[in-house]
Design a protein around this motif. Structure first.
Motif, PDB file in Angstrom:
ATOM      1  N   PRO A 132      -8.498 -94.062 -55.913  1.00  8.38           N
ATOM      2  CA  PRO A 132      -8.098 -93.293 -54.718  1.00  8.38           C
ATOM      3  C   PRO A 132      -6.692 -93.664 -54.257  1.00  8.38           C
ATOM      4  O   PRO A 132      -6.302 -94.833 -54.298  1.00  8.38           O
ATOM      5  CB  PRO A 132      -9.155 -93.680 -53.677  1.00  8.38           C
ATOM      6  N   GLN A 133      -5.940 -92.659 -53.867  1.00  8.37           N
ATOM      7  CA  GLN A 133      -4.581 -92.866 -53.358  1.00  8.37           C
ATOM      8  C   GLN A 133      -4.658 -93.096 -51.848  1.00  8.37           C
ATOM      9  O   GLN A 133      -4.787 -92.161 -51.068  1.00  8.37           O
ATOM     10  CB  GLN A 133      -3.713 -91.647 -53.677  1.00  8.37           C
ATOM     11  N   ILE A 134      -4.591 -94.347 -51.451  1.00 12.29           N
ATOM     12  CA  ILE A 134      -4.656 -94.702 -50.035  1.00 12.29           C
ATOM     13  C   ILE A 134      -3.237 -94.694 -49.472  1.00 12.29           C
ATOM     14  O   ILE A 134      -2.374 -95.453 -49.940  1.00 12.29           O
ATOM     15  CB  ILE A 134      -5.302 -96.093 -49.847  1.00 12.29           C
ATOM     16  N   PRO A 135      -2.943 -93.847 -48.513  1.00 10.91           N
ATOM     17  CA  PRO A 135      -1.575 -93.757 -47.993  1.00 10.91           C
ATOM     18  C   PRO A 135      -1.204 -94.993 -47.183  1.00 10.91           C
ATOM     19  O   PRO A 135      -2.061 -95.661 -46.589  1.00 10.91           O
ATOM     20  CB  PRO A 135      -1.608 -92.507 -47.108  1.00 10.91           C
ATOM     21  N   ASP A 136       0.083 -95.279 -47.182  1.00 10.64           N
ATOM     22  CA  ASP A 136       0.616 -96.394 -46.404  1.00 10.64           C
ATOM     23  C   ASP A 136       0.961 -95.881 -45.006  1.00 10.64           C
ATOM     24  O   ASP A 136       2.009 -95.249 -44.799  1.00 10.64           O
ATOM     25  CB  ASP A 136       1.854 -96.974 -47.091  1.00 10.64           C
ATOM     26  N   VAL A 137       0.072 -96.114 -44.066  1.00 13.07           N
ATOM     27  CA  VAL A 137       0.233 -95.597 -42.705  1.00 13.07           C
ATOM     28  C   VAL A 137       0.913 -96.655 -41.850  1.00 13.07           C
ATOM     29  O   VAL A 137       0.496 -97.823 -41.844  1.00 13.07           O
ATOM     30  CB  VAL A 137      -1.132 -95.204 -42.095  1.00 13.07           C
ATOM     31  N   ALA A 138       1.945 -96.222 -41.121  1.00 12.31           N
ATOM     32  CA  ALA A 138       2.662 -97.133 -40.217  1.00 12.31           C
ATOM     33  C   ALA A 138       3.149 -96.338 -39.013  1.00 12.31           C
ATOM     34  O   ALA A 138       3.631 -95.204 -39.164  1.00 12.31           O
ATOM     35  CB  ALA A 138       3.839 -97.798 -40.933  1.00 12.31           C
ATOM     36  N   ILE A 139       3.002 -96.894 -37.849  1.00 15.33           N
ATOM     37  CA  ILE A 139       3.425 -96.247 -36.600  1.00 15.33           C
ATOM     38  C   ILE A 139       4.872 -96.649 -36.332  1.00 15.33           C
ATOM     39  O   ILE A 139       5.198 -97.842 -36.283  1.00 15.33           O
ATOM     40  CB  ILE A 139       2.520 -96.655 -35.435  1.00 15.33           C
ATOM     41  N   SER A 140       5.725 -95.667 -36.157  1.00 21.68           N
ATOM     42  CA  SER A 140       7.143 -95.949 -35.924  1.00 21.68           C
ATOM     43  C   SER A 140       7.388 -96.390 -34.487  1.00 21.68           C
ATOM     44  O   SER A 140       6.582 -96.129 -33.587  1.00 21.68           O
ATOM     45  CB  SER A 140       7.978 -94.698 -36.222  1.00 21.68           C
ATOM     46  N   ASP A 141       8.528 -97.046 -34.300  1.00 19.03           N
ATOM     47  CA  ASP A 141       8.887 -97.512 -32.952  1.00 19.03           C
ATOM     48  C   ASP A 141       9.155 -96.353 -32.001  1.00 19.03           C
ATOM     49  O   ASP A 141       8.885 -96.454 -30.793  1.00 19.03           O
ATOM     50  CB  ASP A 141      10.120 -98.421 -33.031  1.00 19.03           C
ATOM     51  N   ASP A 142       9.683 -95.253 -32.522  1.00 20.34           N
ATOM     52  CA  ASP A 142      10.024 -94.121 -31.649  1.00 20.34           C
ATOM     53  C   ASP A 142       8.775 -93.523 -31.013  1.00 20.34           C
ATOM     54  O   ASP A 142       8.780 -93.153 -29.829  1.00 20.34           O
ATOM     55  CB  ASP A 142      10.758 -93.047 -32.463  1.00 20.34           C
ATOM     56  N   ILE A 143       7.703 -93.432 -31.796  1.00 23.23           N
ATOM     57  CA  ILE A 143       6.465 -92.872 -31.246  1.00 23.23           C
ATOM     58  C   ILE A 143       5.907 -93.755 -30.132  1.00 23.23           C
ATOM     59  O   ILE A 143       5.520 -93.285 -29.061  1.00 23.23           O
ATOM     60  CB  ILE A 143       5.426 -92.682 -32.365  1.00 23.23           C
ATOM     61  N   VAL A 144       5.886 -95.070 -30.383  1.00 21.01           N
ATOM     62  CA  VAL A 144       5.351 -96.000 -29.378  1.00 21.01           C
ATOM     63  C   VAL A 144       6.212 -95.986 -28.118  1.00 21.01           C
ATOM     64  O   VAL A 144       5.696 -95.939 -26.990  1.00 21.01           O
ATOM     65  CB  VAL A 144       5.279 -97.421 -29.977  1.00 21.01           C
ATOM     66  N   LEU A 145       7.538 -96.016 -28.299  1.00 17.87           N
ATOM     67  CA  LEU A 145       8.429 -96.007 -27.137  1.00 17.87           C
ATOM     68  C   LEU A 145       8.321 -94.696 -26.361  1.00 17.87           C
ATOM     69  O   LEU A 145       8.396 -94.695 -25.123  1.00 17.87           O
ATOM     70  CB  LEU A 145       9.873 -96.231 -27.596  1.00 17.87           C
ATOM     71  N   GLY A 146       8.127 -93.567 -27.065  1.00 16.36           N
ATOM     72  CA  GLY A 146       7.968 -92.290 -26.375  1.00 16.36           C
ATOM     73  C   GLY A 146       6.698 -92.246 -25.548  1.00 16.36           C
ATOM     74  O   GLY A 146       6.704 -91.782 -24.405  1.00 16.36           O
ATOM     75  N   ILE A 147       5.597 -92.744 -26.111  1.00 19.41           N
ATOM     76  CA  ILE A 147       4.328 -92.764 -25.378  1.00 19.41           C
ATOM     77  C   ILE A 147       4.413 -93.683 -24.165  1.00 19.41           C
ATOM     78  O   ILE A 147       3.984 -93.333 -23.059  1.00 19.41           O
ATOM     79  CB  ILE A 147       3.183 -93.190 -26.308  1.00 19.41           C
ATOM     80  N   VAL A 148       5.007 -94.862 -24.373  1.00 14.55           N
ATOM     81  CA  VAL A 148       5.134 -95.819 -23.265  1.00 14.55           C
ATOM     82  C   VAL A 148       6.033 -95.266 -22.168  1.00 14.55           C
ATOM     83  O   VAL A 148       5.748 -95.408 -20.971  1.00 14.55           O
ATOM     84  CB  VAL A 148       5.665 -97.168 -23.790  1.00 14.55           C
ATOM     85  N   SER A 149       7.124 -94.601 -22.558  1.00 14.79           N
ATOM     86  CA  SER A 149       8.029 -94.020 -21.564  1.00 14.79           C
ATOM     87  C   SER A 149       7.349 -92.918 -20.763  1.00 14.79           C
ATOM     88  O   SER A 149       7.497 -92.839 -19.530  1.00 14.79           O
ATOM     89  CB  SER A 149       9.272 -93.471 -22.267  1.00 14.79           C
TER      90      SER A 149
END
Length: 252
Positions: A132-149
């Protein structure tokens, strides 16, 4: 010859008279059309005067933001909308009626998914199939900073409203907030939070589409209800709120 010239003169006179009568008829028709245009308003102007709920000027689809979310709420694609409501209903039945706990559900789903992937990765070498091809999932800093803002802005706005209410500057806002919180407390005694959330979710997927279908019947009734509410509120304001404000000013 004399008869021929007389006939020509008579024909000229008749042609001149016909032109004059045509002139009068055209003027009368234009004036009548102008008067009709002044008296009878265009359908667009009549439509613009129709009361719409909450004073909206855009269609319901635009009010809901447009795009795919509005399509789902207004059941433009019945399969997707029905699937969303069906998943929400299954979740509500699972947690509320079957009394399945969220932590147990998450753990069981993770156990099943990890077991399937682990067995697939090991068995694939024996059955000559690709793992199985398991994707490498990573949350970027921009998404986290946008949600926090965004959360920071909303929290600061809520704190500002609470401070204004607690300072005693606006009695009407204070009473409206107290009434809203009291209604929520009463509803909270009737049902659990998940049931309340599910009811709101179902209403969000049914009320807009029903309103869009029957808006011509709902808007006149809403106009009458709003007028009656304003009338009763004016009486309440004159008899109660104004007296309270006058007493507060005297004490100050």
């Amino acid at each position: 010859m004399a008869d021929h010239s007389g006939n020509e003169k008579e024909s000229k006179v008749e042609s001149v008279m016909e032109k004059i009568t045509e002139k009068f008829h055209s003027d009368d028709s234009s004036s009548s059309s102008d008067s009709d245009g002044e008296k009878s308003p265009s359908p667009s102007s009549v439509k613009a005067k129709i009361y719409r709920l909450f004073g909206r000027e855009k269609p319901v689809h635009k009010v809901l933001g447009g795009g795919k979310p509005a399509d789902v709420l207004l059941w433009r694609d019945k399969k997707i909308s029905g699937g969303v409501v069906g998943v929400a209903t299954a979740i509500w039945v699972l947690f509320e009626l079957v009394e399945y706990h969220l932590l147990s559900l998450v753990c069981h789903i993770l156990i099943l998914a990890l077991a399937i992937l682990f067995l697939w990765s090991n068995v694939s070498t024996f059955i000559n199939k690709s793992p199985p091809q398991i994707p490498d999932v990573a949350i970027s800093d921009d998404i986290v900073l946008g949600i926090v803002s965004a959360l920071r802005i909303e929290i600061n706005r809520a704190l500002s409203v609470i401070r204004d209410i607690a300072s005693g500057r606006d009695l009407k806002k204070f009473l409206s907030v107290i009434a809203g919180l009291w209604v929520l407390s009463v509803v909270g005694n009737w049902c659990h939070f998940l049931t309340l959330f599910y009811i709101c979710f179902v209403l969000l997927h049914t009320v807009p589409v029903l309103y869009e279908k029957y808006e011509d019947h709902v808007d006149p009734l809403a106009e009458k209800a709003l007028a009656e509410f304003k009338k009763q509120y004016a009486v309440f304001d004159a008899k109660v709120l104004s007296k309270i404000l006058m007493k507060e000013k005297k004490l100050a």
